[in-house]
Design a protein around this motif. Structure first.
Motif, PDB file in Angstrom:
ATOM      1  N   ARG A  16       0.776  -1.235   0.043  1.00 22.56           N
ATOM      2  CA  ARG A  16      -0.031  -0.091  -0.033  1.00 22.56           C
ATOM      3  C   ARG A  16       0.849   1.319   0.137  1.00 22.56           C
ATOM      4  O   ARG A  16       0.387   2.387  -0.393  1.00 22.56           O
ATOM      5  CB  ARG A  16      -0.877  -0.012   1.222  1.00 22.56           C
ATOM      6  CG  ARG A  16      -2.071  -0.994   1.263  1.00 22.56           C
ATOM      7  CD  ARG A  16      -2.793  -1.036   2.307  1.00 22.56           C
ATOM      8  NE  ARG A  16      -3.977  -2.066   2.249  1.00 22.56           N
ATOM      9  CZ  ARG A  16      -4.961  -2.141   3.463  1.00 22.56           C
ATOM     10  NH1 ARG A  16      -4.838  -1.214   4.413  1.00 22.56           N
ATOM     11  NH2 ARG A  16      -5.812  -2.977   3.284  1.00 22.56           N
ATOM     12  N   ARG A  17       2.407   1.030   0.336  1.00 25.85           N
ATOM     13  CA  ARG A  17       3.061   2.246   0.329  1.00 25.85           C
ATOM     14  C   ARG A  17       3.981   2.176  -0.654  1.00 25.85           C
ATOM     15  O   ARG A  17       5.264   2.435  -0.672  1.00 25.85           O
ATOM     16  CB  ARG A  17       3.909   2.307   1.607  1.00 25.85           C
ATOM     17  CG  ARG A  17       2.977   2.605   2.886  1.00 25.85           C
ATOM     18  CD  ARG A  17       3.573   2.625   4.266  1.00 25.85           C
ATOM     19  NE  ARG A  17       2.784   2.803   5.455  1.00 25.85           N
ATOM     20  CZ  ARG A  17       3.269   3.028   6.709  1.00 25.85           C
ATOM     21  NH1 ARG A  17       4.705   3.046   7.031  1.00 25.85           N
ATOM     22  NH2 ARG A  17       2.415   3.122   7.556  1.00 25.85           N
ATOM     23  N   GLN A  18       3.551   1.764  -1.700  1.00 23.29           N
ATOM     24  CA  GLN A  18       4.299   1.777  -2.950  1.00 23.29           C
ATOM     25  C   GLN A  18       5.037   2.883  -3.413  1.00 23.29           C
ATOM     26  O   GLN A  18       4.620   3.767  -3.370  1.00 23.29           O
ATOM     27  CB  GLN A  18       3.342   1.229  -4.094  1.00 23.29           C
ATOM     28  CG  GLN A  18       4.140   1.265  -5.623  1.00 23.29           C
ATOM     29  CD  GLN A  18       3.258   1.112  -6.723  1.00 23.29           C
ATOM     30  OE1 GLN A  18       2.258   1.138  -6.455  1.00 23.29           O
ATOM     31  NE2 GLN A  18       3.777   0.871  -8.079  1.00 23.29           N
ATOM     32  N   VAL A  19       6.578   2.670  -3.501  1.00 23.54           N
ATOM     33  CA  VAL A  19       7.196   3.834  -4.044  1.00 23.54           C
ATOM     34  C   VAL A  19       7.529   3.450  -5.369  1.00 23.54           C
ATOM     35  O   VAL A  19       7.450   2.334  -5.964  1.00 23.54           O
ATOM     36  CB  VAL A  19       8.446   3.715  -3.098  1.00 23.54           C
ATOM     37  CG1 VAL A  19       8.129   4.051  -1.729  1.00 23.54           C
ATOM     38  CG2 VAL A  19       9.469   2.519  -3.088  1.00 23.54           C
ATOM     39  N   MET A  20       8.124   4.649  -6.285  1.00 22.08           N
ATOM     40  CA  MET A  20       8.316   4.410  -7.867  1.00 22.08           C
ATOM     41  C   MET A  20       9.831   4.904  -7.734  1.00 22.08           C
ATOM     42  O   MET A  20      10.080   5.650  -7.070  1.00 22.08           O
ATOM     43  CB  MET A  20       7.219   5.083  -8.575  1.00 22.08           C
ATOM     44  CG  MET A  20       7.289   6.679  -8.282  1.00 22.08           C
ATOM     45  SD  MET A  20       5.936   7.647  -9.258  1.00 22.08           S
ATOM     46  CE  MET A  20       6.218   9.313  -8.574  1.00 22.08           C
ATOM     47  N   ASN A  21      10.184   4.271  -8.773  1.00 20.58           N
ATOM     48  CA  ASN A  21      11.564   4.543  -9.533  1.00 20.58           C
ATOM     49  C   ASN A  21      12.490   4.445  -8.397  1.00 20.58           C
ATOM     50  O   ASN A  21      13.266   5.360  -7.921  1.00 20.58           O
ATOM     51  CB  ASN A  21      11.588   6.162  -9.914  1.00 20.58           C
ATOM     52  CG  ASN A  21      10.671   6.364 -11.166  1.00 20.58           C
ATOM     53  OD1 ASN A  21      10.369   5.073 -11.797  1.00 20.58           O
ATOM     54  ND2 ASN A  21       9.995   7.308 -11.446  1.00 20.58           N
ATOM     55  N   ARG A  22      12.461   3.403  -7.518  1.00 19.66           N
ATOM     56  CA  ARG A  22      13.502   3.163  -6.867  1.00 19.66           C
ATOM     57  C   ARG A  22      14.499   1.910  -7.203  1.00 19.66           C
ATOM     58  O   ARG A  22      14.156   0.735  -7.385  1.00 19.66           O
ATOM     59  CB  ARG A  22      12.690   2.696  -5.290  1.00 19.66           C
ATOM     60  CG  ARG A  22      13.730   2.189  -4.151  1.00 19.66           C
ATOM     61  CD  ARG A  22      14.189   3.387  -3.638  1.00 19.66           C
ATOM     62  NE  ARG A  22      13.351   4.371  -3.165  1.00 19.66           N
ATOM     63  CZ  ARG A  22      12.769   4.329  -1.873  1.00 19.66           C
ATOM     64  NH1 ARG A  22      12.927   3.381  -1.206  1.00 19.66           N
ATOM     65  NH2 ARG A  22      11.927   5.387  -1.529  1.00 19.66           N
ATOM     66  N   SER A  23      15.671   2.048  -6.770  1.00 19.70           N
ATOM     67  CA  SER A  23      16.877   0.813  -6.893  1.00 19.70           C
ATOM     68  C   SER A  23      17.148   0.300  -5.405  1.00 19.70           C
ATOM     69  O   SER A  23      17.054   0.997  -4.576  1.00 19.70           O
ATOM     70  CB  SER A  23      18.024   1.432  -7.438  1.00 19.70           C
ATOM     71  OG  SER A  23      17.809   2.239  -8.643  1.00 19.70           O
ATOM     72  N   PHE A  24      16.980  -1.013  -5.461  1.00 19.63           N
ATOM     73  CA  PHE A  24      17.338  -1.845  -4.324  1.00 19.63           C
ATOM     74  C   PHE A  24      18.599  -2.462  -4.097  1.00 19.63           C
ATOM     75  O   PHE A  24      18.901  -3.260  -3.540  1.00 19.63           O
ATOM     76  CB  PHE A  24      16.166  -2.844  -4.217  1.00 19.63           C
ATOM     77  CG  PHE A  24      14.814  -2.307  -4.104  1.00 19.63           C
ATOM     78  CD1 PHE A  24      14.267  -1.843  -2.564  1.00 19.63           C
ATOM     79  CD2 PHE A  24      13.984  -2.436  -5.045  1.00 19.63           C
ATOM     80  CE1 PHE A  24      12.861  -1.503  -2.619  1.00 19.63           C
ATOM     81  CE2 PHE A  24      12.587  -1.557  -4.671  1.00 19.63           C
ATOM     82  CZ  PHE A  24      12.170  -1.419  -3.557  1.00 19.63           C
ATOM     83  N   ASP A  25      19.490  -2.094  -5.135  1.00 17.44           N
ATOM     84  CA  ASP A  25      20.884  -2.530  -5.226  1.00 17.44           C
ATOM     85  C   ASP A  25      21.631  -1.624  -5.701  1.00 17.44           C
ATOM     86  O   ASP A  25      21.270  -0.957  -6.798  1.00 17.44           O
ATOM     87  CB  ASP A  25      21.002  -3.840  -6.017  1.00 17.44           C
ATOM     88  CG  ASP A  25      20.765  -4.025  -7.270  1.00 17.44           C
ATOM     89  OD1 ASP A  25      21.453  -3.633  -8.162  1.00 17.44           O
ATOM     90  OD2 ASP A  25      19.365  -4.123  -7.772  1.00 17.44           O
ATOM     91  N   PRO A  26      22.837  -1.323  -5.333  1.00 17.93           N
ATOM     92  CA  PRO A  26      23.862  -0.433  -5.990  1.00 17.93           C
ATOM     93  C   PRO A  26      24.013  -0.542  -7.383  1.00 17.93           C
ATOM     94  O   PRO A  26      24.602   0.585  -8.198  1.00 17.93           O
ATOM     95  CB  PRO A  26      24.937  -0.639  -5.048  1.00 17.93           C
ATOM     96  CG  PRO A  26      25.034  -1.774  -4.712  1.00 17.93           C
ATOM     97  CD  PRO A  26      23.648  -2.174  -4.408  1.00 17.93           C
ATOM     98  N   LEU A  27      23.663  -1.660  -8.080  1.00 16.08           N
ATOM     99  CA  LEU A  27      24.073  -1.707  -9.504  1.00 16.08           C
ATOM    100  C   LEU A  27      22.943  -1.790 -10.282  1.00 16.08           C
ATOM    101  O   LEU A  27      23.014  -1.769 -11.372  1.00 16.08           O
ATOM    102  CB  LEU A  27      24.671  -3.284  -9.644  1.00 16.08           C
ATOM    103  CG  LEU A  27      26.082  -3.500  -8.937  1.00 16.08           C
ATOM    104  CD1 LEU A  27      26.533  -5.002  -9.453  1.00 16.08           C
ATOM    105  CD2 LEU A  27      27.162  -2.596  -9.608  1.00 16.08           C
ATOM    106  N   HIS A  28      21.946  -1.268  -9.729  1.00 23.71           N
ATOM    107  CA  HIS A  28      20.549  -1.102 -10.409  1.00 23.71           C
ATOM    108  C   HIS A  28      20.152  -2.322 -11.234  1.00 23.71           C
ATOM    109  O   HIS A  28      19.640  -2.157 -12.473  1.00 23.71           O
ATOM    110  CB  HIS A  28      20.663   0.079 -11.410  1.00 23.71           C
ATOM    111  CG  HIS A  28      21.034   1.463 -10.585  1.00 23.71           C
ATOM    112  ND1 HIS A  28      20.091   2.367 -10.220  1.00 23.71           N
ATOM    113  CD2 HIS A  28      22.370   1.961 -10.245  1.00 23.71           C
ATOM    114  CE1 HIS A  28      20.569   3.459  -9.787  1.00 23.71           C
ATOM    115  NE2 HIS A  28      21.997   3.019  -9.772  1.00 23.71           N
TER     116      HIS A  28
END
Length: 483
Positions: A311-323
């Motif tokens: 429900r707290r969806q975020v957009m345009n986020r990278s979850f690791d340093p290498l994208h």
């Protein structure tokens, strides 16, 4: 392993690879032409400053080893040259391993650029290009048929792009649920294109159809990518049509074009091309590498997938340093009013009520009301985009707007090259100010009477007048009586 390759997707791979190379080329040329003013050693947000306050772990890349403006330019133009070689099909003439290395070069170079790009490279299409480019390394060449696993990973990426964008809209602004967002969006989007005025003036029922069609394409059609052919191809085709509609209605850098590239990779062209040409079996080492990469991507997909259903969806986020695996989305909320920051200067030493202010012209963002917006996408005008964010809130410009003004007051050539028009060709102005205006598209009657595509109204000051720094007088030499 017979299941490992898909012989019928040889043309899908070819179209995907050549199209991706073209997007890479645009990205590298944009980086090469704009970096000095934005992130160069004397830019608004210098890379050396970033490198001193961050670590390898935060943002790994080539510039951790060495940075200079010359080295950055070399990296960017090398990326452009390799992109041209890939566009010309050099990878198809190399052994499989060498082709993979060739595709890895632009990915490493562009990753290094994004890692030091700061706010100028904080857009979702940067991560999308990196994630797509990483998968392209393992797609192979004419030495073997296209690997099924990588083709499915490309569809998984396309699914996240479209479904994530659809969810962020439904969960965000109520105008998406009421089907009214496009009554505003064509006018208030970051950088309108030459047809945006006409799209904005479409009847309201048409705008509602636009929104409804967008919801179907982003919330329903993505699931069809995982169905058998020809349904998956039809789903990809619908996405291509929707993206072309967005290309016509605005300037979103290479976001739409790269989404089209991904959709084309899901199309089975064999009904049109006939039987696939004979291709060698995949070597064992290649199968092992692809399976390992697939396992890695699926493992890294956990957090982006969890974000989709949150429900707290975020957009345009990278979850690791290498994208490597990211989350995407756009326009969870829509501006109802268009605000623009207008930058002006004067060469008068003393400011008074009658001071004559001259306006700096930007290439893409609205300025002169008589100027029809231009088409720049897939090229990305980074300064123009950030000026749109600055108008939404000064917080978006806190780190770079002051340095931008300082460089205008110095007449910095690299900064002025980012602009369309410098009103002070004879030398920098004495003062610069910035004001916020409300812009709206004129109607047909106003356009005929005034010749203006925009009507603008002063709202408030963004930055009060700033004077050009007075050069320090050099210290007197010995024997010089001047004081």
């Amino acid at each position: 392993m017979e299941w490992f390759t898909a012989d019928g997707y040889w043309l899908s791979r070819l179209v995907f690879q050549r199209s991706l190379a073209a997007v890479y080329l645009v990205a590298f040329v944009a980086a090469a032409l704009q970096f000095r003013a934005l992130i160069g050693s004397r830019g608004m947000l210098p890379v050396p400053d970033l490198l001193r306050r961050t670590s390898w772990r935060d943002a790994p890349g080539l510039f951790r080893l060495h940075y200079s403006d010359r080295f950055f330019a070399l990296a960017a133009w090398t990326g452009a040259a390799v992109s041209v070689a890939l566009l010309a099909g050099l990878d198809a003439r190399l052994p499989l391993g060498a082709a993979m290395v060739l595709w890895a070069v632009p990915w490493v170079l562009y990753l290094s650029i994004v890692q030091v790009g700061q706010v100028w490279y904080g857009f979702g299409w940067e991560s999308l290009l990196l994630e797509t480019g990483f998968l392209a390394v393992f797609l192979g060449n004419a030495d073997t048929a296209a690997p099924v696993l990588v083709l499915w990973l490309l569809r998984w990426l396309l699914f996240r792009v479209e479904f994530g964008a659809g969810l962020i809209k439904i969960r965000g602004d109520e105008c998406w649920r009421k089907l009214t967002c496009l009554e505003f969006h064509h006018e208030t989007q970051p950088m309108p294109g030459p047809l945006s005025w006409f799209f904005h003036r479409l009847p309201r029922p048409v705008h509602r159809v636009e929104v409804a069609a967008n919801h179907v394409t982003q919330l329903v059609v993505p699931f069809l990518l995982f169905t058998p052919q020809p349904v998956a191809s039809a789903a990809a085709g619908l996405m291509v049509v929707t993206q072309l509609w967005l290309v016509l209605s605005g300037n979103f850098a290479w976001l739409n074009w790269l989404t089209i590239v991904l959709a084309l990779a899901a199309v089975d062209w064999s009904p049109l091309t006939g039987p696939a040409p004979a291709q060698p079996d995949a070597p064992l080492w290649y199968e092992v590498v692809v399976i390992a990469v697939t396992a890695l991507v699926l493992g890294l997909s956990y957090r982006p997938a969890r974000n989709l259903v949150s429900r707290r969806q975020v957009m345009n986020r990278s979850f690791d340093p290498l994208h490597l695996v990211n989350t995407y989305g756009a326009f969870g909320s829509i501006s109802r009013v268009r605000l623009e920051v207008v930058v002006e200067g004067t060469d008068e030493a003393v400011i008074h009520e009658g001071t004559r202010w001259l306006e700096y012209g930007f290439r893409g963002k609205p300025g002169d009301p008589r100027r029809l917006p231009r088409q720049f996408a897939p090229y990305h005008l980074r300064l123009d985009w950030m000026m749109w964010f600055a108008a939404l809130s000064p917080a978006y410009a806190r780190s770079w707007f002051g340095p931008f003004v300082e460089r205008l007051l110095r007449g910095d050539r690299d900064t002025l090259r980012l602009l369309r028009h410098d009103p002070f060709p004879g030398g920098p102005p004495a003062h610069i100010r910035a004001r916020v205006f409300r812009y709206r598209f004129t109607d047909l009657r106003e356009l005929r009477e005034t010749g203006c595509w925009w009507d603008r109204t002063y709202v408030r000051d963004f930055m009060r007048p700033v004077a050009r720094p007075v050069p320090l007088r050099p210290p007197p030499r010995e024997g010089d009586d001047r004081r």
